[in-house]
Design a protein around this motif. Structure first.
Motif: not given
Length: 248
Positions: A118-132
């Motif tokens: 869940c914490l990894l997901a929180q990081g990845f879903c940051d707009r600065r991290v995960g690409r559309k």
């Protein structure tokens, strides 16, 4: 299937399913950021990959500094570029029971198998991290779908992860991010080998009776994982795919 600018963070990449996913994604053209605790085994996996120049090794123990995990993921994106995908395969199985329930052990395993993803997901879903268009993939377990004795905490944590993934998928879909779970049955990995060593040879033979196609290989999971991480699965999200060799 992938291009070199599609960067995928993969945890548990030094052995078993995580290693197989990392090798498959590299073979399919992606740049892989491979994470595990053991640097030497990561290097051995990198050398075994089809394109070592597209394999970046990262060391982390997810039970240490858990509150820093989202920032750690953001730091990876800052250092290497935004991420196309994240596949979380790091985990730890445990054979347990209600009679032997230990709160400290239960908290540790639940933290690793539920809170960490869940914490990894929180990081990845940051707009600065995960690409559309990108994807988040959790390796859960058939134990989340087929509860059985001996997997009290592990099965409960994986079931919670499957439910969380569905919720996360609905939250991030408007931003073009996809979320999947893969729930393998018994796969021949080092973790399975440790379980068999603990339970004895009769455990393997007993379990095999329920698998018409036999136990899986890490590559069987990796092929499906690479597909779900790719643009070929652009219209799939919020699902839990059970890979179990026809288990009954």
């Amino acid at each position: 299937m992938f291009s070199a600018d599609q960067r995928i963070l993969i945890t548990g990449a030094s052995s078993g399913i995580g290693k197989a996913i990392a090798l498959e994604c590299v073979a399919q053209g992606a740049t892989v950021l491979a994470c595990a605790r053991d640097v030497q085994r990561l290097e051995e996996a990198r050398q075994a990959s089809s394109a070592p120049d597209r394999w970046i090794s990262l060391q982390r123990d997810f039970l240490e500094g858990m509150e820093e995990i989202p920032a750690w993921v953001r730091g990876i994106a800052q250092a290497h570029g935004k991420l196309w995908g994240l596949a979380h395969a790091a985990g730890e199985g445990v054979m347990d029971s209600l009679q032997g329930y230990d709160l400290a052990s239960a908290r540790r395993h639940f933290s690793l198998n539920f809170h960490t993803p869940c914490l990894l997901a929180q990081g990845f879903c940051d707009r600065r991290v995960g690409r559309k268009g990108g994807a988040l993939l959790f390796i859960a377990s058939a134990a989340a779908v087929y509860p059985e004795k001996g997997h009290l905490i592990y099965g409960a944590a994986k079931a919670a992860l499957v439910a969380a993934a569905k919720s996360i998928s609905q939250e991030v879909a408007p931003r073009g991010l996809r979320v999947h779970c893969l729930s393998p049955g018994i796969v021949d990995t080092p973790m399975e080998g440790r379980a068999e060593a603990l339970m004895g040879p009769e455990y393997r033979q007993h379990q095999l009776q329920s698998y018409p196609l036999g136990f899986g290989r890490p590559e069987d999971v990796a092929h499906m994982a690479a597909f779900l991480l790719s643009e070929q699965a652009a219209w799939i999200t919020g699902q839990n795919f059970v890979l179990d060799g026809g288990r009954y």
